[in-house]
Design an enzyme around this catalytic site. Structure first.
Site: not given
Length: 430
Positions: A86, A122, A237, A364
């Site tokens: 992930k 990644k 962000n 996530s």
């Protein structure tokens, strides 16, 4: 381009490649130390020091002017002994192989810290999205998915947003994957728009995770958050949402920065005013005259310093001049190992990146779970579950640091690497 400019460009590229390699080597150094502390074998280090898979792809994209430009993309899968890998996909002109490899290792550590059923992955594409049109970005996003489609999927490797990527790019990628696989699979990717199976709270997840770490850290230092002065390097962000959360909590945000410089006011900045005036890339300082450098901001008076921009910002050269008593790393690798040692000797409580920024991958994971079960949670439910994970992770790492008499970074690596090391051992890989 003149010869001088070509040489300068090559020099910058070589400098960036060296920084990425240094980042990767320092990650390996701490992993080795963590495994030694946990009495794991050297064979496990040999397995975990590099990703199991590293895919480099070339992506031809038809540009708006009719020409075809070929981009280089990467996907690194560190270790899938625990479960599917992930990790995010970043679009940036400085993306390179060593950086992506290091970031995939960090993702394994983050997933271990948060006790998620994932290994680390990644991805990245070397490009500058700031100079690309909407259509060019869509064609690049779809081309990347086609190039890596054989090694990704909801049970293999699950991408997500990262630097200069967002929910729209995730939507294009999901759509391209569903065309290739010919079935609807929202769990292939996270960070999607809500209407396509995204999760409530995903956009602010990293900043909320950092906020929770700050709340836990001030308790350890007996600091009242409402009285705290906070400097945030970076206004993208994570940095902008964090500034808003801290401001709303009553803390005094005395400094912020972006790529062009920094603003500092010992009386506190008007965060709502700054948020209203920043552009889509988090830039606001060009609107002001009294701008200082990012490096100057790091050394200003404050109680809590949050590096939320780029790597290697706090080094052996400036660590002695840092005045904060708490540093919470929202960026990836903002503090070098030499600086970590100096700060530890000064009694600074440093909350490392792999803990502080774990909120993003945690939510996530929540999104992936919701996609798999077809049942979606409210924003309040997501926030409550995130707080439980982050508080538990912080306390585990803090207690590990205390019991082993090590700093929080090494403790976080010890907690993070244990799960993937044990899973690899039980599988009989080592």
């Amino acid at each position: 381009m003149s010869l001088t400019k070509t040489i300068e460009s090559l020099s910058e590229k070589q400098k960036k490649e060296k920084e990425s390699l240094d980042l990767f080597l320092s990650t390996q150094t701490v992993i080795k130390e963590a495994l030694n502390k946990l009495d794991f074998s050297n064979e496990l280090f040999e397995l975990l020091k590099e990703p199991l898979r590293m895919l480099t792809v070339r992506i031809p994209v038809k540009m708006d002017d009719g020409t075809v430009k070929v981009f280089t993309g990467y996907r690194s899968q560190h270790n899938d002994s625990v479960g599917p890998t992930k990790g995010g996909v970043r679009f940036h002109p400085d993306v390179d192989e060593e950086e992506v490899k290091a970031l995939s290792v960090w993702m394994s550590l983050k997933c271990g810290i948060a006790n998620l059923p994932f290994g680390g992955g990644k991805g990245g594409i070397r490009c500058d999205p700031r100079n690309m049109s909407f259509g060019e970005l869509e064609r690049l996003s779809r081309g990347y998915v086609r190039a890596i489609s054989q090694i990704v999927g909801p049970t293999k490797d699950i991408p997500a947003p990262d630097v200069y990527t967002n929910s729209q790019i995730m939507a294009w990628m999901m759509d391209e994957y569903s065309r290739l696989r010919e079935f609807d699979s929202p769990g292939f990717i996270t960070g999607k728009p809500l209407v396509l199976g995204g999760s409530q709270g995903r956009e602010t997840a990293t900043a909320r995770g950092v906020t929770i770490c700050i709340e836990e850290a001030v308790k350890k230092k007996n600091i009242n958050l409402q009285d705290a002065r906070i400097v945030i390097q970076g206004f993208g962000n994570a940095g902008s949402f964090l500034a808003k959360f801290m401001h709303d909590a009553g803390a005094k945000v005395v400094g912020i920065s972006d790529a062009h410089g920094a603003l500092y006011d010992s009386e506190g900045l008007d965060i709502d005013y700054l948020l209203d005036r920043r552009d889509s890339f988090g830039t606001v300082t060009p609107l002001f005259k009294n701008v200082i450098t990012n490096q100057e901001l790091l050394e200003k008076e404050c109680d809590i310093l949050v590096p939320a921009a780029i790597s290697n910002q706090i080094t052996a050269q400036n660590a002695d001049r840092i005045k904060a008593s708490i540093i919470v790393e929202a960026a990836n690798g903002p503090t070098t190992l030499e600086a970590t040692k100096i700060l530890d000797e000064k009694g600074v409580l440093l909350v490392p990146d792999i803990l502080a920024s774990a909120g993003g991958v945690t939510v996530s994971y929540f999104e992936w779970v919701q996609n798999n079960q077809g049942y979606y949670w409210s924003e309040e439910e997501v926030a409550e579950k995130l707080r439980k994970v982050m508080v538990g992770s912080f306390e585990t790492i803090y207690q590990t640091a205390q019991s082993h008499q090590v700093n929080m970074r090494l403790a976080a690596y010890m907690v993070g690497i244990r799960k993937v090391a044990e899973a690899s051992h039980y599988r009989g890989w080592v």
